[in-house]
Design a protein around this motif. Structure first.
Motif, short mmCIF file in Angstrom:
data_model
loop_
_atom_site.label_atom_id
_atom_site.label_comp_id
_atom_site.label_asym_id
_atom_site.label_seq_id
_atom_site.Cartn_x
_atom_site.Cartn_y
_atom_site.Cartn_z
N VAL A 198 0.81 -1.22 0.00
CA VAL A 198 0.00 0.00 0.00
C VAL A 198 0.84 1.27 0.00
CG1 VAL A 198 -1.93 -1.14 1.13
CG2 VAL A 198 -0.18 -0.01 2.52
N GLY A 199 2.12 1.14 0.30
CA GLY A 199 2.97 2.32 0.35
C GLY A 199 4.35 1.96 0.84
N LYS A 200 5.17 2.98 1.07
CA LYS A 200 6.53 2.74 1.52
C LYS A 200 6.87 3.67 2.68
CE LYS A 200 8.53 0.83 -2.71
NZ LYS A 200 9.67 0.89 -3.65
N MET A 201 7.80 3.19 3.53
CA MET A 201 8.32 3.99 4.64
C MET A 201 9.83 3.92 4.63
SD MET A 201 5.65 3.10 7.73
CE MET A 201 6.54 4.19 8.85
N THR A 202 10.44 4.96 5.17
CA THR A 202 11.91 5.01 5.19
C THR A 202 12.50 4.29 6.39
OG1 THR A 202 11.89 7.10 6.41
CG2 THR A 202 11.89 7.23 4.00
N ALA A 203 11.69 4.02 7.41
CA ALA A 203 12.17 3.37 8.64
C ALA A 203 10.96 2.85 9.41
CB ALA A 203 12.96 4.37 9.49
N PRO A 204 11.18 1.98 10.40
CA PRO A 204 10.05 1.45 11.17
C PRO A 204 9.37 2.54 12.01
CG PRO A 204 11.99 0.05 11.41
CD PRO A 204 12.45 1.31 10.75
N ALA A 205 8.09 2.34 12.25
CA ALA A 205 7.32 3.15 13.20
C ALA A 205 6.89 2.21 14.32
CB ALA A 205 6.12 3.78 12.53
N VAL A 206 7.35 2.47 15.54
CA VAL A 206 7.10 1.55 16.65
C VAL A 206 6.10 2.15 17.62
CG1 VAL A 206 9.37 0.47 16.46
CG2 VAL A 206 9.07 2.44 17.97
N ARG A 207 5.35 1.27 18.27
CA ARG A 207 4.32 1.73 19.21
C ARG A 207 4.83 1.81 20.65
NH1 ARG A 207 1.42 -3.10 21.33
NH2 ARG A 207 -0.42 -1.82 21.67
N GLN A 208 6.08 1.48 20.88
CA GLN A 208 6.66 1.59 22.21
C GLN A 208 6.64 3.04 22.66
OE1 GLN A 208 7.73 -0.79 24.32
NE2 GLN A 208 8.31 0.70 25.86
N PRO A 209 6.04 3.36 23.81
CA PRO A 209 5.94 4.76 24.21
C PRO A 209 7.29 5.40 24.48
CG PRO A 209 4.40 3.39 25.46
CD PRO A 209 5.34 2.46 24.75
N ALA A 210 7.41 6.65 24.12
CA ALA A 210 8.58 7.45 24.50
C ALA A 210 8.43 7.86 25.97
CB ALA A 210 8.68 8.67 23.60
N ALA A 211 9.39 8.59 26.48
CA ALA A 211 9.34 9.00 27.88
C ALA A 211 8.11 9.83 28.19
CB ALA A 211 10.61 9.79 28.23
N SER A 212 7.61 10.54 27.21
CA SER A 212 6.43 11.38 27.42
C SER A 212 5.13 10.58 27.41
CB SER A 212 6.36 12.44 26.33
OG SER A 212 6.20 11.82 25.06
N ARG A 243 -2.14 -1.18 17.50
CA ARG A 243 -1.90 -2.54 17.99
C ARG A 243 -0.61 -3.18 17.50
NH1 ARG A 243 -5.17 -3.01 22.21
NH2 ARG A 243 -4.80 -5.25 22.12
N ALA A 244 0.11 -2.58 16.57
CA ALA A 244 1.34 -3.22 16.06
C ALA A 244 2.25 -2.16 15.45
CB ALA A 244 1.00 -4.29 15.02
N ASP A 245 3.54 -2.49 15.41
CA ASP A 245 4.51 -1.64 14.73
C ASP A 245 4.32 -1.76 13.22
OD1 ASP A 245 5.54 -1.35 17.29
OD2 ASP A 245 7.22 -2.74 16.95
N LEU A 246 4.84 -0.80 12.48
CA LEU A 246 4.96 -0.91 11.03
C LEU A 246 6.44 -0.99 10.69
CD1 LEU A 246 2.37 1.56 9.41
CD2 LEU A 246 2.25 -0.93 9.60
N VAL A 247 6.87 -2.15 10.22
CA VAL A 247 8.27 -2.38 9.88
C VAL A 247 8.35 -2.63 8.38
CG1 VAL A 247 10.32 -3.78 10.28
CG2 VAL A 247 8.70 -3.37 12.15
N PRO A 248 8.94 -1.71 7.61
CA PRO A 248 8.97 -1.88 6.16
C PRO A 248 9.88 -3.02 5.73
CG PRO A 248 10.26 0.04 6.83
CD PRO A 248 9.58 -0.47 8.06
N ALA A 249 9.58 -3.55 4.54
CA ALA A 249 10.44 -4.56 3.93
C ALA A 249 11.74 -3.89 3.48
CB ALA A 249 9.73 -5.20 2.74
N ALA A 250 12.64 -4.70 2.93
CA ALA A 250 13.94 -4.17 2.52
C ALA A 250 13.80 -3.04 1.51
CB ALA A 250 14.79 -5.30 1.93
N ASP A 251 12.77 -3.11 0.67
CA ASP A 251 12.56 -2.04 -0.31
C ASP A 251 11.66 -0.93 0.21
OD1 ASP A 251 10.10 -3.28 -0.25
OD2 ASP A 251 9.96 -3.61 -2.42
N GLY A 252 11.31 -0.98 1.51
CA GLY A 252 10.49 0.04 2.13
C GLY A 252 9.00 -0.26 2.09
N GLY A 253 8.62 -1.35 1.46
CA GLY A 253 7.21 -1.64 1.26
C GLY A 253 6.46 -1.97 2.55
#
Length: 593
Positions: A394-408, A444-454
């Motif tokens: 459906v699209g591409k990302m340059t890096a993972p987006a994780v749901r782990q909360p930051a300090a804030s 409910r889950a992280d978004l971790v792109p494939a090697a090509d960003g997919g």
């Protein structure tokens, strides 16, 4: 002569009478029949399965006899089924129970089909009871009843019975002791009773199933249809006299509420805390076992309850079918009392699948299970039906987006979702939003792109499985500030929403309630308390979910589009999307620990 004979006869008769009376007053000693041996009952328990039909990519750290440890890939309905069937084959006195959230917030293979696949799998396995948890209400109480009773009535946006035109419903019992209808009846039966063993060894076991009393605050109010939730211990204790009147002295509670420990899943219980503790302390001493859930933690604990009572056995099997708790109760059949208990966690090895730490080989140090063919056939049927949709990029990302909360408390993944929802509703004809907010449980889950960003649709669905509608409403600045203040509850555990890039603020937990937020800025400008702002949230939050009742003050609500559709559109803009930073919310005080 005759008189002499008569006298002899009389003496002999008298002697015989005396002999008989002597025997009557001193009967021979008889050996009492030995009491029947205790009846052993095996209970296989799990919780928070959440429709994870495929291995969820989780590995369990398990200790080895030499002091080392091994990481075991775990989960998957076919292996889960084999583990349960092997347990059942070892003896006739085996029951299988779930402490809630069997369905809801499910991956696409189950969620796309309204969790009918999970019900079919559990029917095949042959479980006995499932206590209704909060996620069973995700699609409303009417749809939950359909899952339990069968049929193809449409109760939402998705079509039921897509692959099963004669969906039969559950062949096991749902229990809902504290889910109370407006007329005072319970949504499903409060208790279930099973008789185990035969003849003199037969025992009755009573099961009480219920969810956490705060369920109404964490599910959409629109789907509850007047159902309310009574306090846990109070509800359990009120049911015990009725069970005892039916000859039940062994009582098991299946409770969708839990705690946390400081120990690892297969270690001894240490540092138990959380909402389960005061519930246990208030329970009637007649309760022998509590199978818990909700917190997604694994533990086996002996917990002291009220003063003077024996410890109660408390268990939880983590999440997603990666563990099963094997519980043994020895019951005195003459009294129905539990004379001893034990429990252990069983790792459901899913051989050959990748885990969270990469490919992990199975180990012979723990039981190995083969994929159950009947269950695998059900899973494959639905997996094949959804394969094209799951794998669609459906699209591409340059890096993972994780749901782990930051300090804030905000998260990168949450901020990404908020940005996507704002983009979907910012146009004047689509809501005119200037802010979007998302609750932590809505992601409910992280978004971790494939090697090509997919990024695939299956990944999007895993992160946004609820099919929530987007609701754009008008809030005054004062009402928006009230919403933000509700994130901090009793001042102990902030429940921080992630926000679109248009909203930034500071909070300090050391300040008094109602005054913890400051420096609130919308699109770079200070918040004006009297001004009106268009704010987008999901329909769960719009109804006051997660305790955010201030959203109910919103006016001029516009409903349009679904959360997963908004995220798909945002990622499919043509060029790879960079995950946002988690710097929109600033916490001034340092969290404890």
């Amino acid at each position: 002569m005759a008189k002499s004979l008569n006298r002899v006869r009389a003496l002999m008769l008298g002697a015989g009478f005396l002999a008989m009376t002597a025997c009557a007053s001193n009967p021979p000693t008889r050996t009492a029949a030995p009491p029947p041996p205790s009846t052993e009952v095996r209970i296989i328990a799990f919780n928070d399965f959440h429709g994870n039909l495929l291995p969820p990519g989780i590995d369990i750290e398990a200790p080895l006899p030499d002091g080392g440890s091994v990481r075991i890939p775990a989960g998957g309905a076919a292996w889960f089924a084999d583990a349960i069937r092997k347990a059942k084959a070892e003896g006739p006195n085996t029951l299988v129970v779930s402490a809630g959230d069997m369905v809801g917030a499910s991956p696409l293979t189950s969620g796309l089909f309204l969790d009918e696949p999970t019900i079919e799998v559990m029917n095949s396995i042959g479980i006995d009871f499932n206590a209704v948890g909060n996620h069973e209400f995700d699609r409303g109480s009417k749809e939950l009843k359909r899952l339990a009773q069968g049929g193809c009535e449409k109760n939402g946006t998705r079509e039921p019975c897509q692959l099963s035109p004669n969906f039969p419903g559950a062949k096991f019992e749902f229990l809902a002791a504290n889910s109370v209808n407006p007329d005072g009846s319970t949504l499903f039966p409060a208790v279930g009773i099973r008789t185990i063993g035969t003849g003199a060894a037969a025992v009755k076991i009573g099961f009480i199933g219920l969810t956490l009393k705060g369920t109404a605050q964490i599910v959409s109010s629109a789907g509850l249809a007047g159902v309310h939730f009574t306090p846990e211990a109070e509800t359990i204790n009120a049911l015990i006299p009725g069970l005892k009147a039916q000859g039940v002295n062994t009582i098991v509670v299946l409770l969708h509420e839990g705690g946390v420990t400081t120990s690892k899943p297969l270690e001894a219980c240490a540092g138990l805390s959380g909402p389960i503790v005061p519930i246990l302390q208030a329970l009637d001493p007649a309760v022998d076992l509590v199978v818990s859930g909700h917190t997604h933690r694994a533990y086996i604990c002996e917990v002291g309850g009220a003063p003077g009572r024996a410890p109660v056995l408390l268990t939880s099997a983590g999440k997603y079918g990666t563990l099963l708790t094997d519980i043994r109760l020895k019951i005195d059949p003459s009294s129905g009392d539990v004379v001893s208990h034990s429990a252990r966690q069983v790792v459901v090895q899913s051989i050959g699948f990748a885990s969270s730490s990469g490919r992990v080989e199975p180990t012979d140090a723990y039981p190995r299970f083969a994929a159950d063919t009947d269950v695998q056939a059900i899973v494959s049927r639905y997996e094949n039906a959804s394969a094209a949709l799951v794998s669609r990029v459906v699209g591409k990302m340059t890096a993972p987006a994780v749901r782990q909360p930051a300090a804030s408390g905000e998260s990168v993944m949450g901020n990404l979702v908020a940005d996507a929802q704002l983009a979907a509703t910012s146009a004047p004809g689509r809501g005119g939003a200037v802010i979007a907010l998302i609750n932590p449980g809505g992601v409910r889950a992280d978004l971790v792109p494939a090697a090509d960003g997919g990024i695939t649709y299956g990944q999007l669905f895993a992160s946004q499985p609820f099919a929530n509608d987007l609701v754009t409403m008008s809030l005054t600045g004062a009402e928006l500030k009230a919403v933000l203040e509700q994130q901090f509850g009793d001042g102990k555990l902030p429940h921080v929403m992630s926000t679109s890039a248009s909203l930034r603020y500071i909070y300090d937990m050391r300040r008094p309630a109602g005054e913890r937020t400051s420096a609130i800025r919308v699109n770079g400008k200070p918040l004006e308390l009297a001004a009106t702002y268009r704010v987008t949230v999901n329909n769960f939050l719009a109804g006051g979910g997660d305790g955010f009742s201030s959203f109910r003050a919103g006016k001029d609500a516009r409903v349009g589009g679904r959360d997963v559709e908004a995220l798909e559109a945002y990622l499919g803009k043509g060029k790879p999307v960079a995950p946002p930073t988690a710097d929109r919310v600033t916490r001034l005080d340092r969290p404890a620990g």
